[in-house]
Each structure stands twice: as C-alpha cells, then as structure tokens.
Design a protein around this motif. Structure first.
Motif, mmCIF file in Angstrom:
data_model
loop_
_atom_site.group_PDB
_atom_site.id
_atom_site.type_symbol
_atom_site.label_atom_id
_atom_site.label_comp_id
_atom_site.label_asym_id
_atom_site.label_seq_id
_atom_site.Cartn_x
_atom_site.Cartn_y
_atom_site.Cartn_z
ATOM 1 N N GLU A 258 4.255 -4.862 4.364
ATOM 2 C CA GLU A 258 3.838 -6.405 4.627
ATOM 3 C C GLU A 258 2.474 -6.376 5.599
ATOM 4 O OE1 GLU A 258 7.533 -6.979 7.167
ATOM 5 O OE2 GLU A 258 8.770 -7.509 5.321
ATOM 6 N N ASN A 259 2.200 -5.599 6.363
ATOM 7 C CA ASN A 259 1.027 -5.414 7.028
ATOM 8 C C ASN A 259 -0.050 -5.269 6.131
ATOM 9 O OD1 ASN A 259 2.247 -5.565 9.597
ATOM 10 N ND2 ASN A 259 2.361 -3.534 9.851
ATOM 11 N N ARG A 260 -0.052 -4.677 5.234
ATOM 12 C CA ARG A 260 -1.227 -4.579 4.028
ATOM 13 C C ARG A 260 -1.253 -5.843 3.572
ATOM 14 N NH1 ARG A 260 0.303 1.255 3.819
ATOM 15 N NH2 ARG A 260 1.788 1.028 2.630
ATOM 16 N N LYS A 261 -0.180 -6.384 3.066
ATOM 17 C CA LYS A 261 -0.361 -7.742 2.131
ATOM 18 C C LYS A 261 -0.880 -8.911 3.049
ATOM 19 C CE LYS A 261 3.435 -7.057 -0.919
ATOM 20 N NZ LYS A 261 4.915 -7.470 -1.528
ATOM 21 N N SER A 265 -4.728 -10.471 2.457
ATOM 22 C CA SER A 265 -4.736 -12.009 2.198
ATOM 23 C C SER A 265 -5.642 -12.537 3.354
ATOM 24 C CB SER A 265 -3.073 -12.651 2.432
ATOM 25 O OG SER A 265 -2.968 -12.650 3.729
ATOM 26 N N GLU A 266 -5.898 -11.932 4.506
ATOM 27 C CA GLU A 266 -6.738 -12.630 5.568
ATOM 28 C C GLU A 266 -7.911 -11.846 5.267
ATOM 29 O OE1 GLU A 266 -5.090 -11.434 9.053
ATOM 30 O OE2 GLU A 266 -3.326 -12.802 8.936
ATOM 31 N N THR A 267 -8.412 -11.080 4.265
ATOM 32 C CA THR A 267 -9.700 -10.511 4.048
ATOM 33 C C THR A 267 -10.649 -11.487 3.302
ATOM 34 O OG1 THR A 267 -8.825 -8.491 3.912
ATOM 35 C CG2 THR A 267 -11.039 -8.604 2.954
ATOM 36 N N ASN A 277 -7.604 -6.036 -8.617
ATOM 37 C CA ASN A 277 -6.256 -6.757 -8.242
ATOM 38 C C ASN A 277 -5.188 -5.982 -7.900
ATOM 39 O OD1 ASN A 277 -7.702 -9.311 -9.244
ATOM 40 N ND2 ASN A 277 -7.229 -9.166 -11.181
ATOM 41 N N ASN A 278 -5.113 -4.729 -8.491
ATOM 42 C CA ASN A 278 -3.898 -3.886 -8.199
ATOM 43 C C ASN A 278 -4.292 -2.973 -6.832
ATOM 44 O OD1 ASN A 278 -5.913 -2.126 -9.190
ATOM 45 N ND2 ASN A 278 -4.292 -0.930 -10.315
ATOM 46 N N SER A 279 -5.288 -3.351 -6.076
ATOM 47 C CA SER A 279 -5.547 -2.536 -4.844
ATOM 48 C C SER A 279 -4.445 -2.229 -3.985
ATOM 49 C CB SER A 279 -6.745 -3.217 -4.158
ATOM 50 O OG SER A 279 -7.895 -3.179 -5.030
ATOM 51 N N LEU A 280 -3.543 -3.245 -3.816
ATOM 52 C CA LEU A 280 -2.399 -3.198 -2.768
ATOM 53 C C LEU A 280 -1.570 -2.061 -3.240
ATOM 54 C CD1 LEU A 280 -1.593 -6.748 -1.851
ATOM 55 C CD2 LEU A 280 -2.219 -4.872 -0.326
ATOM 56 N N GLU A 281 -0.960 -1.990 -4.826
ATOM 57 C CA GLU A 281 -0.190 -1.321 -5.463
ATOM 58 C C GLU A 281 -0.733 0.191 -5.486
ATOM 59 O OE1 GLU A 281 -1.170 -4.111 -6.778
ATOM 60 O OE2 GLU A 281 0.756 -5.489 -6.732
#
Length: 350
Positions: A258-261, A265-267, A277-281
C-alpha cells in the motif's frame, strides 16, 4: 541477497584469501607469513576472550522501584519487551500510538498493575512531555528508556512528493528518538540509568530502494555514539540494538504494498517516466524474495538483547541481533571497498 553473498564469501574464503597469502608469502618471504600468523592468532584470541567475557559477565541489577519507558508498544519488539520487563518486576511505561489498539488492550489485560499504557506519538512534543510528567508524578526513578518506535518504507529514492517520504521516516525514527531522549535525560542522570536505541542492520548498509530507512537508522547509530561520548562520566550508559530483518509488523507485506502504491501515485510524472508500467510488481517481487531469504522468525533474539541492555550491570555498546551468516555477510561486508560491495549487492539483487 544473503545466499548470493554467502556463495561469494565461500569463494573468497576458500580460494582468494589462501591464494593471496601464498602469493604474498612467496613475494615477501618469511616475514609476511609470520605477520599473518600473528594477526590471525590475535583475532582468534580476541574473539575467544570476548566470548568468555560476555558469558561470564551476567551480573544483573535489581528491578525494584525501577521504571522503564518503551516507545512503540502497539506491536512488535516494543510490545514483547513491555511484557518481558513487566514479568521481571519493572514499572513499565508502554508508549502506544493508539490507546485503543489491540496491542494496547492486551498489555492492559495481560500485565500486572505496574504496567502503565500511555498514548505516545513520538512526533508530538506535547505527548512526550505529558509522559515524562506522568513518570515524575508516580515518583518512581526512571531507570531506562527504549527508543523502539519506528516506521519503514521500501521504494526508489525519487518516488513520492518532494521529500515527504524522508520526512515521515525521520520524524519517527530520528527526531522521535532525539525528542524522547532530550526530555528524559534529566531523570536518567538522576538514576544513572540507561538509554537503549533501536537501530538496524540497515544503518550499516546502503541498500537499493531502502535509502530512507537506511539513512534514518544510520542517524540513530551516529546519535547514539555521540551522546555516549557526551555522557561519559555521568553514569548514564547508551546501548544500540541492531536487528537484522525479523518477522514483525514493520515488514507486513500488505502495508508495504500500500505504501509503495501511494508513493508511486504521488511521484511527479517526469520521474515516473524512468520506470516501466510494471515497476510496482517487479519491485514487490524483488524485495519480497530477498527479504524472505534473510528474515528471522525468532523475535526473542532481539528481546533478549534489549533485556540485557537494561538489566546487565555492564551493558554492551552494541547488540547485533542476527545469525552467524548475517554477521559475515552484512557486518563484515559493510567494511568492504565500495566497488566490491556494489558488485556483490547488485549481483545478489539479480
């Protein structure tokens, strides 16, 4: 990363080191071999003597009429330590972020009447001042403070708005430690007590996607070293707890995701262009895999170290809570030349 580093260590230990000694021995002759032997014996002797000293130095102080303030007792190390010290007879002031949390409720229900559960947000001066006033009001000597409250995040250094992510961590992990210590030091000088600061193995290393946390925990180490020297002769001792990765709420996968998302999103859009696009995963998979390899489940290893820092007549300056492999791959490797360490870390992250 630990497994990869272990492989590299075995390679260097079994091939590179002996080969280097042989080559240098042929080049410099008898004197080099003699010096290497003396150094090796000195290291072994020092290590053996220290282990014997640590084993024999088990004299403890009485818990009678001694108060201990612990921050971050809602869960994790702080919660477990509060219970441990209560059983040992200390008057515990357990600072919790939320007075109605499950952890706070358990402390009130499961512990003795000596347990004082107090709302304490270490980022708020008024909360800390009220806790110190309550300790003074009860007229029980403050024997120790344990600056345990901490938060963490694992994201690339340029995610989030401005320096928001850094500010959030430093407010708790660094400024909270300083705030609590400054407010409590008059009482600790009176009792000639203890300051126990919880740093981390991350304070000795600079790991990718952990810049915020590593910076904050390194600051805790530096602060501890500085005040230990300033307080020399006052009777107040300063100890640092350095755990590796342990299975506590700070490593909760859901909260971390949740913190990473949120941070991503605030970047700013310009910074986000550098990441696919798949950086989070990808980040989630890398970090979870590496942490899973290094994580330790026996939290009592850390609680035992905290207890010793509070109860031993002669506490150590540093308590490193980890396995033998961690000592070698983390603490020893942190002293390698930067170029070599960079190579090993990046190799381990692949």
């Amino acid at each position: 990363m630990a497994i990869e580093l272990d492989r590299m260590l075995k390679y260097f230990g079994s091939v590179f080191v002996p080969l280097s000694i042989i080559v240098l021995g042929f080049h410099y002759g008898y004197w080099f071999i003699q010096l290497s032997t003396i150094c090796g014996l000195a290291i072994v002797s020092w290590t053996t003597a220290y282990m014997i000293y640590e084993h024999m130095d088990s004299e403890t102080v009485s818990s009678d009429r001694k108060a201990v303030l612990i921050t971050g007792c809602d869960s994790g190390f702080g919660h477990s330590l509060a219970k441990r010290l209560d059983r040992l007879g200390y008057h515990v002031f357990a600072g919790v972020y939320a007075y109605d949390s499950d952890g706070a409720s358990k402390l009130r229900k499961e512990c003795s009447k000596r347990m004082n559960v107090i709302k304490m947000d270490v980022t708020k001066a008024e909360d800390v001042e009220l806790v110190v006033k309550e300790i003074r009001k009860q007229k029980i000597p403050l024997w120790a403070i344990v600056n345990n409250a901490g938060v963490g995040i694992s994201v690339p250094f340029d995610w989030g708005r401005d320096v928001d992510e850094y500010q959030k961590l430093f407010d708790v992990n660094v400024f909270g430690v300083v705030r609590v210590t400054k407010n409590c030091i008059p009482l600790l000088r009176e009792s000639k007590g203890r300051i126990v600061n919880v740093a981390s193995v991350a304070g000795r290393l600079a790991a990718p996607s952990l810049a915020h946390y590593c910076m904050s925990k390194h600051s805790v180490r530096v602060f501890s070293d500085a005040i230990r020297r300033e307080l020399n002769g006052s009777g107040v001792s300063v100890s640092v707890i350095e755990p590796t990765f342990y299975k506590t709420e700070i490593l909760d996968p859901k909260r971390a995701e949740e913190n990473r998302k949120r941070a991503f999103s605030e970047t700013p859009a310009e910074n986000r262009k550098a990441y696919p696009n798949n950086s989070l995963e990808v980040l989630e998979e890398k970090l979870s895999t590496k942490v899973d390899r290094m994580i330790r489940s026996n939290v009592d290893e850390v609680i035992d170290a905290m207890e010793k820092a509070i109860t031993r007549k002669s506490p150590k300056l540093y308590y490193r809570c980890c396995g033998y492999l961690d000592v070698i791959t983390i603490f020893a490797f942190s002293h390698l030349p930067e170029m070599l360490y960079d190579y090993l870390v990046l190799r381990g992250l692949k």
